[in-house]
Motif scaffolding. Structure first.
Motif, short mmCIF file in Angstrom:
data_model
loop_
_atom_site.label_atom_id
_atom_site.label_comp_id
_atom_site.label_asym_id
_atom_site.label_seq_id
_atom_site.Cartn_x
_atom_site.Cartn_y
_atom_site.Cartn_z
N ASP A 1 0.85 4.42 -2.62
CA ASP A 1 0.77 5.81 -2.18
C ASP A 1 1.95 6.62 -2.70
O ASP A 1 1.78 7.76 -3.14
N LEU A 2 3.14 6.03 -2.68
CA LEU A 2 4.33 6.72 -3.20
C LEU A 2 4.19 6.98 -4.70
O LEU A 2 4.51 8.07 -5.19
N SER A 3 3.69 6.00 -5.43
CA SER A 3 3.49 6.16 -6.87
C SER A 3 2.53 7.30 -7.17
O SER A 3 2.78 8.13 -8.06
N MET B 1 0.83 -1.18 0.00
CA MET B 1 0.00 0.00 0.00
C MET B 1 0.88 1.26 0.00
O MET B 1 0.54 2.24 -0.64
N ARG B 2 2.01 1.20 0.72
CA ARG B 2 2.91 2.35 0.75
C ARG B 2 3.49 2.61 -0.64
O ARG B 2 3.67 3.77 -1.03
N ALA B 3 3.79 1.54 -1.37
CA ALA B 3 4.33 1.71 -2.73
C ALA B 3 3.30 2.38 -3.63
O ALA B 3 3.64 3.25 -4.45
#
Length: 158
Positions: free
Chosen positions: A5-7, A1-3
């Motif tokens: 959000d970062l994208s 999920m963090r990846a």
């Protein structure tokens, strides 16, 4: 999920920066515009809109335009090739998001999903720089395209 959000954060930053420097596109030298366009293509690759083969093909065109002197015929031909990029991304996006046709049965605006995604991607800035370079090439070739008295780069915008 963090990846994910970062994208999304990176895409938003790219769109914000593209909007900020868009005003400089018409006054930047050709070489500067090509650097901006190459960067936008790299960002499109990074967000999955272009595949590795397409990116490699684009690098060849950018390299052909990055020499000190480029014949007008080569300049125009390479810009035509670079103009294929939005269509490649649209086709790829449409292929991977086939559900919008089914969703359009209950919500007609779902058919605009792919277009909206592309307008919010690095390809918006890419297309704006491409348009400026096409206007430059047409000016050098003595070609003028107008619609309702407004000069455009090459026919109707895609």
């Amino acid at each position: 999920m963090r990846a994910l959000d970062l994208s999304i954060a990176i895409e938003e930053e790219n769109l914000r920066l593209g909007s900020m420097i868009r005003v400089a596109v018409d006054t930047a030298p050709r070489g500067g515009d090509l650097i901006l366009m190459r960067t936008a293509a790299d960002a499109a690759y990074g967000t999955g809109l272009l595949n590795e083969r397409e990116r490699g093909a684009l690098q060849k065109s950018f390299d052909a335009l990055s020499v000190p002197e480029v014949p007008l015929r080569t300049y125009m031909a390479e810009l035509r090739y670079l103009g294929l990029v939005p269509g490649w991304a649209r086709s790829s996006f449409a292929f991977t998001s086939r559900g919008d046709g089914k969703l359009a049965e209950i919500e007609p605006r779902a058919e605009l999903f792919v277009q909206d995604q592309l307008r919010g991607s690095p390809l918006l800035f890419y297309s704006q720089v491409l348009d400026a370079l096409n206007r430059d090439a047409n000016r050098l070739a003595g070609v003028r395209n107008t619609v309702f008295g407004k000069e455009i780069s090459s026919g109707f915008m895609r």
